[in-house]
Write an enzyme that holds these catalytic residues in place. Structure first.
Site, PDB file in Angstrom:
ATOM      1  N   GLY A 101       0.817  -1.266  -0.014  1.00 32.96           N
ATOM      2  CA  GLY A 101      -0.071  -0.033   0.086  1.00 32.96           C
ATOM      3  C   GLY A 101       0.922   1.310  -0.087  1.00 32.96           C
ATOM      4  O   GLY A 101       2.101   1.236  -0.505  1.00 32.96           O
ATOM      5  N   LYS A 485      -7.392  -0.185 -28.441  1.00 29.85           N
ATOM      6  CA  LYS A 485      -7.743  -1.189 -27.854  1.00 29.85           C
ATOM      7  C   LYS A 485      -8.508  -2.521 -28.647  1.00 29.85           C
ATOM      8  O   LYS A 485      -7.863  -3.456 -28.556  1.00 29.85           O
ATOM      9  CB  LYS A 485      -8.829  -0.890 -26.751  1.00 29.85           C
ATOM     10  CG  LYS A 485      -7.984  -0.141 -25.589  1.00 29.85           C
ATOM     11  CD  LYS A 485      -7.080  -0.673 -24.650  1.00 29.85           C
ATOM     12  CE  LYS A 485      -5.800  -0.973 -24.920  1.00 29.85           C
ATOM     13  NZ  LYS A 485      -5.047   0.186 -25.089  1.00 29.85           N
ATOM     14  N   LYS A 604       4.614  -6.491 -24.306  1.00 34.54           N
ATOM     15  CA  LYS A 604       3.927  -5.541 -22.933  1.00 34.54           C
ATOM     16  C   LYS A 604       5.047  -4.481 -23.022  1.00 34.54           C
ATOM     17  O   LYS A 604       4.425  -3.228 -23.061  1.00 34.54           O
ATOM     18  CB  LYS A 604       4.107  -6.268 -21.767  1.00 34.54           C
ATOM     19  CG  LYS A 604       3.475  -5.373 -20.511  1.00 34.54           C
ATOM     20  CD  LYS A 604       1.990  -4.904 -20.987  1.00 34.54           C
ATOM     21  CE  LYS A 604       1.637  -3.779 -20.033  1.00 34.54           C
ATOM     22  NZ  LYS A 604       0.290  -3.196 -20.275  1.00 34.54           N
TER      23      LYS A 604
END
Ligand code: AGP
Length: 609
Positions: A101, A485, A604
């Site tokens: 976090g 996309k 990627k």
């Protein structure tokens, strides 16, 4: 996202905690570590790089530790390094903490702790937790953690070991996931279900604001104030592969659904208590920022499309020229760059070769470079003069979704910040814009609730062999990303076009079977977009309109189908209007049986030019 694991029971905790880490490797990480009781104290071993390196440091470890916590780090605050790897300990070595976090107020906590004599050994936000627990640690670890949690602002999932309470692991969560796996005479803690699945299918998922005391034969769940909570375990029925995707069939769908949280994470710590933008993590000073005569944005693919939204936003606010360049074209264009240029370099991976080359060219010409990057410690993050991170977490799917959303969020904050500095926005106007940006995560959540309609649309549109995505201004910038996309995961030819340009040629392509997605989120161009829809319908094209609520009466007469967005300020509409397009591309690709997460021909991170 970092990975937390832990074990407590009669077996070898070191082996089991490490094995659980291996099941979290898919999340991406840059360093790893483990802590376990030894000779009355805590042993902490950690290393930069892969878990295998940590395992090599553990070879020959004779300790039969029945308790251990381990961690894989996805760096957010502090570069990838041995010292910044978790677990982090306090001054006395009696406390070890692993954390996933962002502790927003870690700098003020760190300064206060240092003034109270605490010595820090890392640059991380996490380490403040260990020292805060140290201060409260008389004889009860649970009570100490309870006193520390209210001091933390931000997001956390933590697991804590201590020499004071050797037979316990104390865990707590707020906005970051944490689960407890229930064994027979043993228990497991982890960030995610895949870590424990080979040991148990009975899992307790901690809710926000809860903590738990985990011993080998008992799990006590409670509110952070100690109020007991009765939480029945769930039975996990997923297989391991779908568990890595959080139960989603593909990383892409999981990452789209993570977008509300990644927006909140990216804004976290960057908005002051009085509602203005406050970049504590930007090393560019106001006077430097005021001095730039021009701004240049360069990137590739989706990152470039985010940059196009940034260009429009910056020019409208700052009234200065903003050039935007495909990084792959940058070197051939001989762009005008000098010391008065701020070059903004956008990249999810921080490793795209074309973008890195453009960064280096900007530096050679004297520009000041600011990276907007998702991967901490990546080449672009390291080589740019300054960097603002997006906190999208690891993006596994080749098609970028949540990273795009967080790039927009950073660009919006940066534009507001620059306008504040230059007096182009009053504090009141800046607060209003910041409030709009803060509301975007809720808007995206609302859009995601409309997923069923998109699934139905995808079935209807999957056979279409030609798509146009049309828009004007911000809507044109979004059209580019929406078209990309669809192209990259469904392999359907899709083209984004400025809507006003259709009549200058492309309209000749419109015929039955052609699908036109028309964005109409901008009031200033709404009527023109309606005209564009009519010109497509007149040629028997299929029109899918995308617009905020309030225009249904008009659009239902013009378009074949309509995606209604929640109300959103037109300037910030791109963050919301792209989400149904990401879903549409996903579900069309699924209808067509495409691979989705790893599309053919693509990587990627494109580390070749
Ligand atoms: C986007 O879906 C693609 N995967 C691709 O266009 C990507 O955005 C581009 O290669 C840039 O990558 P970067 O953001 O990691 O630099």
């Amino acid at each position: 996202m970092c990975g937390i694991t832990g074990y407590i029971g009669p077996r070898n905790g070191i082996e089991l905690a490490i094995d659980q880490l291996h099941r979290l490797e898919y999340r991406g990480y840059d360093s790893a570590g483990i802590a376990f009781p030894q000779n009355g104290g805590l042993r902490v071993i950690k290393s930069e790089g892969k878990i295998a390196r940590l395992e090599s440091l553990l070879e020959g470890e004779k300790t039969a530790a029945f308790t251990a916590v381990a961690h894989t780090r996805w760096a957010t605050h502090g570069k990838p390094s041995h010292d910044n790897a978790h677990p982090h300990t306090d001054c006395t070595g009696r406390v070890a903490v692993v954390h996933n976090g962002i502790i927003e107020n870690y700098l003020e906590l760190r300064h206060a702790l240092q003034e109270r004599g605490h010595a820090f050994s890392s640059e991380t936000d996490t380490e403040v937790i260990a020292h805060l627990i140290e201060e409260q640690l008389e004889q009860d670890l649970v009570e100490a953690v309870k006193k520390v949690l209210p001091q933390l602002r931000g997001s956390y999932a933590i697991a804590v070991l201590s020499t004071v309470d050797r037979e316990k692991i104390v865990v707590a969560r707020k906005d970051s996931p944490l689960i407890i796996g229930l064994g027979e005479g043993e228990n497991f803690v982890a960030s995610d279900i895949p870590a424990v699945m080979r040991y148990t299918r009975r899992v307790i998922v901690l809710e926000d604001g809860e903590m738990a005391v985990v011993t080998r034969d008992r799990v006590q769940v409670m509110r952070a104030d100690g109020t007991p909570v009765q939480r029945d375990p769930m039975e996990v029925t997923w297989d391991e592969s779908s568990a890595e995707k959080g139960g989603y069939p593909h990383f892409m769908l999981k990452e789209i659904h993570e977008e509300p949280r990644t927006l909140r994470d990216t804004l976290r710590g960057r908005i002051s208590q009085d509602g203005l933008v406050a970049f504590s993590d930007l090393s560019l000073y106001p006077d430097e920022l005021r001095g730039f005569r021009r701004i240049l944005i360069t990137a590739c693919g989706t990152a470039l499309h985010a940059g196009m939204v940034g260009k429009l936003f910056f020019e409208r606010l700052l009234r200065r020229p903003v050039d935007i360049w495909f990084a792959s074209e940058f070197r051939y264009g001989d762009p005008i760059i000098d010391e008065s240029t701020l070059a903004i370099i956008i990249s999810q991976s921080g490793e795209t070769a074309d973008t890195l080359a453009a960064l280096r060219a900007c530096k050679e010409h004297g520009a000041t470079t600011l990276g907007i990057v998702n991967v901490v410690g990546s080449s672009i993050a390291r080589e740019a003069h300054h960097v603002l991170y997006t906190y999208a977490g690891p993006e596994i799917c080749v098609a970028s979704t949540k990273a795009y959303i967080t790039q927009l969020a950073v660009l919006y904050l940066l534009g507001i910040y620059l306008a504040q500095l230059e007096g182009r926005l009053s504090n009141e106007e800046a607060r209003a814009m910041v409030h709009e940006v803060q509301s975007l995560s809720d808007r995206v959540e609302q859009v995601l609730k409309g997923e069923e309609q998109i699934i139905h649309l995808a079935k209807q549109l999957a056979p279409s062999t030609c798509f146009f995505y049309l828009g004007r201004g911000y809507d044109y910038a979004v059209s580019l990303e929406a078209a990309l996309k669809l192209k990259e995961i469904s392999y359907i030819h899709a083209e984004a076009y400025p809507a006003g340009e259709m009549k200058h040629g492309p309209l000749a392509l419109v015929e039955p079977g052609v699908t036109v997605v028309a964005f109409a989120t901008q009031p200033s161009t709404f009527e023109k977009m309606v005209s564009n829809m009519k010109e497509v319908k007149a040629r028997e094209g299929f029109v899918l309109a995308v617009a905020p609520e309030g225009h249904e009466d008009i659009l239902r007469h013009v378009a074949d189908e309509l995606i209604v967005l929640p109300p959103v300020h037109p300037t910030f509409a791109p963050v919301v209007s792209i989400v149904p397009m990401q879903l549409l591309a996903y579900y069309i690709a699924r209808e067509r049986g495409c691979e989705i997460d790893q599309p053919r021909n693509l990587a990627k991170s494109v580390t070749v030019e």
